[in-house]
Design a protein around this motif. Structure first.
Motif, short mmCIF file in Angstrom:
data_model
loop_
_atom_site.label_atom_id
_atom_site.label_comp_id
_atom_site.label_asym_id
_atom_site.label_seq_id
_atom_site.Cartn_x
_atom_site.Cartn_y
_atom_site.Cartn_z
N SER A 2 11.19 11.79 59.86
CA SER A 2 9.88 11.25 60.21
C SER A 2 9.79 9.74 59.98
O SER A 2 8.98 9.08 60.61
CB SER A 2 8.78 11.97 59.42
N GLN A 3 10.65 9.15 59.11
CA GLN A 3 10.60 7.71 58.88
C GLN A 3 11.09 6.92 60.09
O GLN A 3 10.83 5.74 60.20
CB GLN A 3 11.39 7.31 57.61
N TYR A 4 11.76 7.58 61.01
CA TYR A 4 12.25 6.92 62.21
C TYR A 4 11.22 6.92 63.34
O TYR A 4 11.37 6.20 64.33
CB TYR A 4 13.55 7.56 62.70
N LEU A 5 10.20 7.73 63.22
CA LEU A 5 9.20 7.84 64.28
C LEU A 5 8.46 6.53 64.52
O LEU A 5 8.29 6.11 65.67
CB LEU A 5 8.20 8.96 63.98
N LEU A 6 8.00 5.88 63.46
CA LEU A 6 7.22 4.65 63.62
C LEU A 6 8.03 3.52 64.27
O LEU A 6 7.57 2.94 65.26
CB LEU A 6 6.62 4.19 62.29
N PHE A 72 2.50 11.06 69.27
CA PHE A 72 1.95 12.36 68.86
C PHE A 72 2.73 12.94 67.69
O PHE A 72 2.15 13.58 66.81
CB PHE A 72 1.88 13.33 70.04
N GLY A 73 4.03 12.68 67.65
CA GLY A 73 4.82 13.09 66.49
C GLY A 73 4.35 12.40 65.23
O GLY A 73 4.23 13.02 64.16
N LEU A 74 4.06 11.11 65.33
CA LEU A 74 3.53 10.36 64.19
C LEU A 74 2.18 10.91 63.73
O LEU A 74 1.95 11.07 62.52
CB LEU A 74 3.34 8.88 64.57
N ILE A 75 1.31 11.14 64.67
CA ILE A 75 -0.02 11.65 64.32
C ILE A 75 0.11 12.99 63.60
O ILE A 75 -0.51 13.20 62.55
CB ILE A 75 -0.90 11.79 65.59
N TYR A 76 0.94 13.85 64.13
CA TYR A 76 1.08 15.17 63.52
C TYR A 76 1.66 15.08 62.12
O TYR A 76 1.18 15.73 61.19
CB TYR A 76 1.94 16.08 64.41
N THR A 77 2.71 14.26 61.94
CA THR A 77 3.35 14.19 60.62
C THR A 77 2.49 13.46 59.60
O THR A 77 2.56 13.75 58.41
CB THR A 77 4.72 13.49 60.69
#
Length: 186
Positions: A2-6, A72-77
């Motif tokens: 998840s740290q790679y999403l942003l 959307f992945g960021l929002i969810y996580t």
């Protein structure tokens, strides 16, 4: 993971905006080529069609899709189903940006079929709308709850009027230069 999403989300936002800014510039040049004599007109417009297709389908659309997926992945996580108000406002601007892209797709499709329906000046004005979306989204994300919604709207409107005023000044200067230097009276 998840740290790679942003960082990935930011990278694809940048490439999406780059594509949106450049595609409309290509539309301007494509439209202005209509006034050129043959064979220059055909050569230029054929080249612009190739450039537009490569940019549109190779960079702009893929970047938009990846921006959405990563966003959307960021929002969810980060938030799950409890989305903060500032993010909902940002998503409204992103939706507006998506409508802007869809309208650009309409323009793109017409130009690919040699149908010119917008003037170069209209396209220049249209191009600045992406800038307004960019400024609004960046300010919303960076300031989040520290700026009131009312002041944000006022700031975005003022910024938009300044941009359109600058375009009007540019248009006058360009028209003056196209007329050529004035002749002194005899």
């Amino acid at each position: 993971m998840s740290q790679y999403l942003l960082p990935l989300h930011i990278i694809f936002v940048v490439t999406w905006f780059a594509g949106l800014f450049y595609i409309v510039r290509l539309f301007v040049y494509h439209t202005e080529a209509e006034k050129k004599p043959e064979p220059e007109k055909t050569i230029l417009q054929t080249q612009y069609k190739i450039m537009e297709r490569r940019l549109w389908f190779g960079i702009t659309w893929p970047s938009a899709i990846l921006t959405y997926a990563l966003g959307f992945g960021l929002i969810y996580t980060r938030y799950g189903w409890e989305i903060p108000a500032w993010l909902l406002i940002k998503l409204c601007f992103v939706f507006g940006l998506t409508l802007y892209q869809l309208q650009n797709h309409v323009i793109f499709s017409k130009l690919q079929k040699d149908k010119i329906t917008w003037s170069s000046n209209q396209l220049r004005m249209w191009n600045e709308l992406a800038t307004i979306f960019l400024v609004a989204i960046v300010f919303i994300v960076t300031l989040q709850n520290t700026i009131s919604f009312l002041w944000g709207v006022v700031g975005i409107l003022l910024f938009g009027f300044m941009l359109w005023g600058a375009i009007a000044i540019y248009k006058k200067a360009r028209a003056k230069n196209e007329d050529g230097p004035s002749q002194p009276p005899r």
